[in-house]
Motif scaffolding. Structure first.
Motif, short mmCIF file in Angstrom:
data_model
loop_
_atom_site.label_atom_id
_atom_site.label_comp_id
_atom_site.label_asym_id
_atom_site.label_seq_id
_atom_site.Cartn_x
_atom_site.Cartn_y
_atom_site.Cartn_z
N GLY A 87 -28.83 12.86 30.95
CA GLY A 87 -29.67 11.90 31.66
C GLY A 87 -31.05 12.44 31.96
O GLY A 87 -31.99 11.68 32.20
N HIS A 88 -31.18 13.75 31.96
CA HIS A 88 -32.47 14.42 32.17
C HIS A 88 -33.04 14.95 30.85
O HIS A 88 -33.93 15.80 30.86
N GLU A 89 -32.48 14.47 29.76
CA GLU A 89 -32.91 14.84 28.41
C GLU A 89 -32.78 16.34 28.13
O GLU A 89 -33.62 16.95 27.47
N ILE A 90 -31.70 16.93 28.64
CA ILE A 90 -31.38 18.33 28.37
C ILE A 90 -30.10 18.35 27.55
O ILE A 90 -29.06 17.86 28.01
N ASP A 91 -30.17 18.90 26.36
CA ASP A 91 -28.98 19.01 25.51
C ASP A 91 -28.04 20.06 26.11
O ASP A 91 -28.49 21.12 26.55
N ALA A 92 -26.77 19.76 26.13
CA ALA A 92 -25.77 20.69 26.65
C ALA A 92 -24.54 20.67 25.77
O ALA A 92 -24.22 19.65 25.15
N VAL A 93 -23.85 21.80 25.74
CA VAL A 93 -22.62 21.94 24.97
C VAL A 93 -21.55 22.49 25.91
O VAL A 93 -21.80 23.44 26.65
N VAL A 94 -20.36 21.90 25.87
CA VAL A 94 -19.25 22.38 26.68
C VAL A 94 -18.35 23.23 25.80
O VAL A 94 -17.93 22.80 24.72
N ILE A 95 -18.08 24.44 26.26
CA ILE A 95 -17.18 25.35 25.56
C ILE A 95 -15.93 25.50 26.42
O ILE A 95 -15.99 25.94 27.58
N ASN A 96 -14.78 25.11 25.85
CA ASN A 96 -13.50 25.22 26.55
C ASN A 96 -12.90 26.58 26.24
O ASN A 96 -12.46 26.83 25.13
N LYS A 97 -12.89 27.47 27.24
CA LYS A 97 -12.35 28.81 27.05
C LYS A 97 -10.94 28.93 27.65
O LYS A 97 -10.47 30.02 27.91
N LYS A 98 -10.31 27.80 27.82
CA LYS A 98 -8.95 27.78 28.37
C LYS A 98 -7.96 28.20 27.30
O LYS A 98 -7.99 27.68 26.18
N ASP A 99 -7.09 29.12 27.63
CA ASP A 99 -6.06 29.58 26.71
C ASP A 99 -4.95 28.52 26.69
O ASP A 99 -4.31 28.26 27.71
N SER A 100 -4.73 27.91 25.54
CA SER A 100 -3.76 26.83 25.45
C SER A 100 -2.31 27.30 25.63
O SER A 100 -1.44 26.50 25.96
#
Length: 60
Positions: A14-27
């Motif tokens: 919404g603030h025009e900042i690209d973001a990436v989510v990295i899931n580091k959860k051990d399945s």
């Protein structure tokens, strides 16, 4: 934690900042964190935006 990370990504978008989510959860053991990454030139602004949003949501 994944939901919060995805919410942060949406707020930043919404603030025009690209973001990436990295899931580091051990399945296997269901333990770990999710991290939100932004371009380095937007890191400080992103942190301020997310902090302000969390204060608004939690009322702190």
């Amino acid at each position: 934690m994944l939901i919060r990370a995805e919410m942060a990504k949406i707020v930043l978008a919404g603030h025009e900042i690209d973001a990436v989510v990295i899931n580091k959860k051990d399945s296997n053991v269901h333990f770990g964190n999710c991290e939100v990454y932004v371009p380095s030139q937007h890191a400080i602004l992103a942190k301020v935006i997310i902090s302000a949003e969390m204060q608004h949501v939690t009322g702190e």
